[in-house]
Motif scaffolding. Structure first.
Motif, PDB file in Angstrom:
ATOM      1  N   VAL A 103       0.877  -1.094  -0.006  1.00  0.00           N
ATOM      2  CA  VAL A 103       0.026  -0.013  -0.101  1.00  0.00           C
ATOM      3  C   VAL A 103       0.943   1.293  -0.042  1.00  0.00           C
ATOM      4  O   VAL A 103       1.809   1.490   0.775  1.00  0.00           O
ATOM      5  CB  VAL A 103      -0.907  -0.071   1.294  1.00  0.00           C
ATOM      6  N   GLY A 129      -4.374  10.003   0.510  1.00  0.00           N
ATOM      7  CA  GLY A 129      -4.958   9.122  -0.309  1.00  0.00           C
ATOM      8  C   GLY A 129      -4.076   7.618  -0.179  1.00  0.00           C
ATOM      9  O   GLY A 129      -3.183   7.689   0.922  1.00  0.00           O
ATOM     10  N   LEU A 130      -4.776   6.645  -0.323  1.00  0.00           N
ATOM     11  CA  LEU A 130      -4.188   5.135  -0.424  1.00  0.00           C
ATOM     12  C   LEU A 130      -4.240   4.541  -1.660  1.00  0.00           C
ATOM     13  O   LEU A 130      -5.257   4.738  -2.310  1.00  0.00           O
ATOM     14  CB  LEU A 130      -5.027   4.221   0.699  1.00  0.00           C
ATOM     15  N   ALA A 131      -3.375   4.014  -2.185  1.00  0.00           N
ATOM     16  CA  ALA A 131      -3.160   3.301  -3.444  1.00  0.00           C
ATOM     17  C   ALA A 131      -2.782   1.813  -3.170  1.00  0.00           C
ATOM     18  O   ALA A 131      -2.019   1.679  -2.286  1.00  0.00           O
ATOM     19  CB  ALA A 131      -2.233   3.983  -4.507  1.00  0.00           C
ATOM     20  N   TYR A 132      -3.307   0.969  -4.022  1.00  0.00           N
ATOM     21  CA  TYR A 132      -3.015  -0.627  -3.735  1.00  0.00           C
ATOM     22  C   TYR A 132      -2.916  -1.023  -5.354  1.00  0.00           C
ATOM     23  O   TYR A 132      -4.039  -1.196  -5.876  1.00  0.00           O
ATOM     24  CB  TYR A 132      -4.276  -1.157  -3.091  1.00  0.00           C
ATOM     25  N   SER A 141      -7.279   3.119  -5.946  1.00  0.00           N
ATOM     26  CA  SER A 141      -6.852   3.958  -4.888  1.00  0.00           C
ATOM     27  C   SER A 141      -8.166   4.820  -4.225  1.00  0.00           C
ATOM     28  O   SER A 141      -9.200   4.774  -4.989  1.00  0.00           O
ATOM     29  CB  SER A 141      -5.803   5.103  -5.359  1.00  0.00           C
ATOM     30  N   GLU A 143      -9.001   8.598  -2.458  1.00  0.00           N
ATOM     31  CA  GLU A 143      -8.780   9.860  -1.887  1.00  0.00           C
ATOM     32  C   GLU A 143      -9.800  10.863  -1.328  1.00  0.00           C
ATOM     33  O   GLU A 143     -10.910  10.743  -1.714  1.00  0.00           O
ATOM     34  CB  GLU A 143      -8.231  10.739  -3.229  1.00  0.00           C
TER      35      GLU A 143
END
Length: 172
Positions: A103, A129-132, A141, A143
């Motif tokens: 992540v 945000g988080l991106a996977y 992701s 945001e």
């Protein structure tokens, strides 16, 4: 409540099974979300938003990732009564984050441009945000962004606009 639902969606993306990913290079994608605008008096509105984004990330190898992104969302949020509409929001964002293995957690700051039925304005945008990575080339992701417009439409009206976006991106 809206912030709580958005945070739960981002956490659920982060809790998916781990897949080795690389957050480096160019990408483009699409997103869908929710926009909530708060202005003076009863000039408030919300709506589903959708749009596209293109960006570039550079991984420094130690976990630190720096990038930039241009994003456009169609909003069409009715501000009630004679308040008009916010039609779309464009953003230029600088992104800095840390690669936690599967992540990428990041923060953004930049400029946003709102186009409305009563005029346009440029303001500040910031958020997290988080991106996977789902595959080697595709990532999902989420945001949460805050936009601050100090003179939207040139009438001295201050607006705060929050967006919650779920996105899919293709890395080259």
């Amino acid at each position: 409540m809206k912030l709580l639902v958005s945070a739960a969606a981002i956490i659920s993306v982060a809790s998916l099974p781990a897949l080795a990913g690389e957050f480096n290079g160019p990408y483009l994608g699409l997103g869908v979300g929710y926009t909530d605008a708060d202005g003076p008096g009863a000039r408030d509105g919300d709506n589903t938003s959708f749009g596209g984004h293109v960006g570039y990330d550079y991984s420094f190898g130690s976990g630190f990732v720096l990038g930039g992104e241009v994003e456009y969302d169609r909003v069409n949020a009715d501000l009630g009564g004679a308040g008009g509409t916010i039609d779309n929001i464009g953003r230029f964002k600088v992104k800095a984050g840390y690669d936690f293995g599967p992540v990428l957690g990041y923060g953004v700051v930049g400029a946003a441009r709102a186009t409305t039925s009563f005029g346009n304005d440029t303001g500040l945008v910031y958020g997290v945000g988080l991106a996977y990575p789902v595959t080697e080339q595709w990532a999902v992701s989420g945001e949460v962004l805050r936009h601050e417009f100090n003179d939207l439409g040139g009438a001295g009206s201050d607006f705060n606009v929050d967006t919650f976006n779920l996105r899919a991106s293709f890395r080259f």
